[in-house]
Design a protein around this motif. Structure first.
Motif, PDB file in Angstrom:
ATOM      1  N   LEU A   1       0.926  -1.255  -0.014  1.00  0.00           N
ATOM      2  CA  LEU A   1       0.037   0.083   0.108  1.00  0.00           C
ATOM      3  C   LEU A   1       1.083   1.192  -0.020  1.00  0.00           C
ATOM      4  O   LEU A   1       0.398   2.269  -0.626  1.00  0.00           O
ATOM      5  CB  LEU A   1      -1.020   0.159   1.161  1.00  0.00           C
ATOM      6  CG  LEU A   1      -2.297  -0.991   0.938  1.00  0.00           C
ATOM      7  CD1 LEU A   1      -3.256  -0.768   2.477  1.00  0.00           C
ATOM      8  CD2 LEU A   1      -2.933  -1.027  -0.137  1.00  0.00           C
ATOM      9  N   ARG A   2       2.007   0.986   0.759  1.00  0.00           N
ATOM     10  CA  ARG A   2       3.160   2.386   0.549  1.00  0.00           C
ATOM     11  C   ARG A   2       3.475   2.769  -0.870  1.00  0.00           C
ATOM     12  O   ARG A   2       3.685   3.677  -1.265  1.00  0.00           O
ATOM     13  CB  ARG A   2       4.132   1.977   1.549  1.00  0.00           C
ATOM     14  CG  ARG A   2       3.769   2.345   2.776  1.00  0.00           C
ATOM     15  CD  ARG A   2       5.317   2.190   3.875  1.00  0.00           C
ATOM     16  NE  ARG A   2       5.039   2.549   5.045  1.00  0.00           N
ATOM     17  CZ  ARG A   2       5.731   2.284   6.363  1.00  0.00           C
ATOM     18  NH1 ARG A   2       6.804   1.245   5.881  1.00  0.00           N
ATOM     19  NH2 ARG A   2       5.682   2.788   7.300  1.00  0.00           N
ATOM     20  N   SER A   3       3.482   1.659  -1.646  1.00  0.00           N
ATOM     21  CA  SER A   3       3.659   1.781  -3.071  1.00  0.00           C
ATOM     22  C   SER A   3       2.869   2.058  -3.864  1.00  0.00           C
ATOM     23  O   SER A   3       3.068   2.203  -5.167  1.00  0.00           O
ATOM     24  CB  SER A   3       4.510   0.516  -3.397  1.00  0.00           C
ATOM     25  OG  SER A   3       5.751   0.311  -2.695  1.00  0.00           O
TER      26      SER A   3
ATOM     27  N   GLU B   1      -3.047   9.180  -3.212  1.00  0.00           N
ATOM     28  CA  GLU B   1      -3.864  10.180  -2.722  1.00  0.00           C
ATOM     29  C   GLU B   1      -4.610  10.134  -1.351  1.00  0.00           C
ATOM     30  O   GLU B   1      -4.659  10.744  -0.216  1.00  0.00           O
ATOM     31  CB  GLU B   1      -4.197  11.185  -3.618  1.00  0.00           C
ATOM     32  CG  GLU B   1      -3.384  11.715  -4.910  1.00  0.00           C
ATOM     33  CD  GLU B   1      -2.433  12.690  -4.238  1.00  0.00           C
ATOM     34  OE1 GLU B   1      -2.716  13.714  -3.374  1.00  0.00           O
ATOM     35  OE2 GLU B   1      -1.277  12.507  -4.478  1.00  0.00           O
ATOM     36  N   ILE B   2      -5.535   9.240  -1.765  1.00  0.00           N
ATOM     37  CA  ILE B   2      -6.341   8.888  -0.534  1.00  0.00           C
ATOM     38  C   ILE B   2      -5.722   8.414   0.750  1.00  0.00           C
ATOM     39  O   ILE B   2      -5.875   8.799   1.888  1.00  0.00           O
ATOM     40  CB  ILE B   2      -7.609   7.776  -0.876  1.00  0.00           C
ATOM     41  CG1 ILE B   2      -8.348   8.382  -2.131  1.00  0.00           C
ATOM     42  CG2 ILE B   2      -8.433   7.505   0.384  1.00  0.00           C
ATOM     43  CD1 ILE B   2      -9.487   7.332  -2.412  1.00  0.00           C
ATOM     44  N   LEU B   3      -4.634   7.535   0.655  1.00  0.00           N
ATOM     45  CA  LEU B   3      -4.065   6.941   1.801  1.00  0.00           C
ATOM     46  C   LEU B   3      -3.274   8.192   2.284  1.00  0.00           C
ATOM     47  O   LEU B   3      -3.417   8.210   3.441  1.00  0.00           O
ATOM     48  CB  LEU B   3      -3.117   5.912   1.073  1.00  0.00           C
ATOM     49  CG  LEU B   3      -3.554   4.493   1.013  1.00  0.00           C
ATOM     50  CD1 LEU B   3      -2.453   3.687   0.210  1.00  0.00           C
ATOM     51  CD2 LEU B   3      -3.981   3.976   2.292  1.00  0.00           C
ATOM     52  N   LYS B   4      -2.657   9.105   1.738  1.00  0.00           N
ATOM     53  CA  LYS B   4      -2.055  10.172   2.167  1.00  0.00           C
ATOM     54  C   LYS B   4      -2.870  11.078   2.912  1.00  0.00           C
ATOM     55  O   LYS B   4      -2.306  11.676   3.935  1.00  0.00           O
ATOM     56  CB  LYS B   4      -1.359  10.884   0.942  1.00  0.00           C
ATOM     57  CG  LYS B   4      -0.426  12.222   1.458  1.00  0.00           C
ATOM     58  CD  LYS B   4       0.094  12.889   0.278  1.00  0.00           C
ATOM     59  CE  LYS B   4       0.938  13.870   0.849  1.00  0.00           C
ATOM     60  NZ  LYS B   4       1.745  14.751  -0.660  1.00  0.00           N
ATOM     61  N   ARG B   5      -4.138  11.221   2.551  1.00  0.00           N
ATOM     62  CA  ARG B   5      -5.095  12.069   3.218  1.00  0.00           C
ATOM     63  C   ARG B   5      -5.590  11.408   4.659  1.00  0.00           C
ATOM     64  O   ARG B   5      -5.981  12.274   5.364  1.00  0.00           O
ATOM     65  CB  ARG B   5      -6.177  12.150   2.218  1.00  0.00           C
ATOM     66  CG  ARG B   5      -7.146  13.541   2.416  1.00  0.00           C
ATOM     67  CD  ARG B   5      -8.140  13.883   1.120  1.00  0.00           C
ATOM     68  NE  ARG B   5      -9.017  12.723   0.737  1.00  0.00           N
ATOM     69  CZ  ARG B   5      -8.950  12.198  -0.330  1.00  0.00           C
ATOM     70  NH1 ARG B   5      -8.303  12.629  -1.182  1.00  0.00           N
ATOM     71  NH2 ARG B   5     -10.036  11.345  -0.492  1.00  0.00           N
TER      72      ARG B   5
END
Length: 269
Positions: free
Chosen positions: A221-223, A230-234
């Motif tokens: 998921l980090r990759s 963008e959703i993960l970062k948010r």
């Protein structure tokens, strides 16, 4: 005699006992519409026409059109569509029927893609009896924790109930493939097994989670890229999302159940 095409991955079913077992498993009714993908030389088609109300055969290989037309054109309950099953709108082709069941001996080289396409059209399909490469069936039915589990396993589990019916030896085909086949029954669930999850985000997440099977779910998921990244970062990053979902960071995608995937996606609200 029509010769199977290597290009299309064709292996024509010839064994009468296997054909009868498929017909018995499907048990077509005189009031229903049956779709057949890849009729080939018509070995299964001839049986379907005798028992089903309507048979809609979808064949991609133009060289088989004269053979199929010669055999079945006089039958009022038969319709031949020369088209790519990957691009066919089955819901439109079965009209005026609203629902149909499907039978197919799927070409090995595109069986996974066709299966995904059929799931997309589940609004007008209730059940399928399909023959696939045995290894593909093992992947489809692989439970959480199995090394065979992958994106296709999760996709089918979410939308379908599956039952393996029987194996088919290479000698049942012309020419014999190098692998065994399996026939499975696939029933579409009346309600999908994804709760109120955002389905588009779910499949982006599952796809990213299996990107490199030897990596942990966290590293995969980090990759992630694009909208998912963008959703993960948010939401604070992959580790925060996984912790919020109650999924251990060191787990691999193959160990996750459909419920685990649903929790991960809901943690990104």
């Amino acid at each position: 005699m029509s010769f199977p095409s290597k290009r299309f991955g064709q292996h024509f079913l010839k064994d009468k006992r296997t054909i009868q077992r498929i017909i018995d498993a499907l048990a077509p009714g005189e009031d229903e519409t049956i779709i057949e993908i890849g009729p080939g030389t018509g070995a299964l088609t001839s049986q379907l026409i005798e028992r089903a109300g309507r048979v809609i055969a979808v064949e991609f290989d133009n060289k088989l059109a004269p053979l199929l037309t010669q055999q079945f054109a006089s039958r009022e309950n038969f319709k031949l569509i020369m088209a790519d099953a990957l691009a066919t709108d089955f819901c439109r082709e079965i009209l005026p029927a609203r629902r149909a069941r499907l039978v197919a001996n799927l070409p090995y080289n595109i069986s996974t893609a066709i299966l995904q396409r059929l799931i997309e059209q589940r609004t007008c399909l209730t059940e399928m009896v399909v023959m696939l490469q045995r290894e593909v069936v093992e992947r489809i039915m692989a439970p959480a924790g199995s090394s065979e589990r992958g994106f296709l396993s999760v996709l089918v589990e979410a939308y379908c109930e599956t039952e393996k019916l029987f194996d088919v030896a290479p000698g049942a085909f012309r020419p014999p493939p190098k692998v065994w086949s399996s026939v499975i029954r696939v029933r579409f669930r009346p309600q999908i097994n994804t709760d109120d999850t955002d389905e588009e985000l779910l499949w982006k997440t599952v796809s990213a989670g299996f990107a490199q099977k030897r990596k942990t779910i966290l590293n995969n998921l980090r990759s992630a890229s694009g909208e998912l990244a963008e959703i993960l970062k948010r939401n604070g990053g992959a580790s925060i999302v996984l912790c919020k979902a109650g999924v251990a960071l060191q787990r691999r995608a193959e160990t996750l159940t459909i419920d685990d995937w649903n929790r991960i996606v809901r943690a990104m609200d």
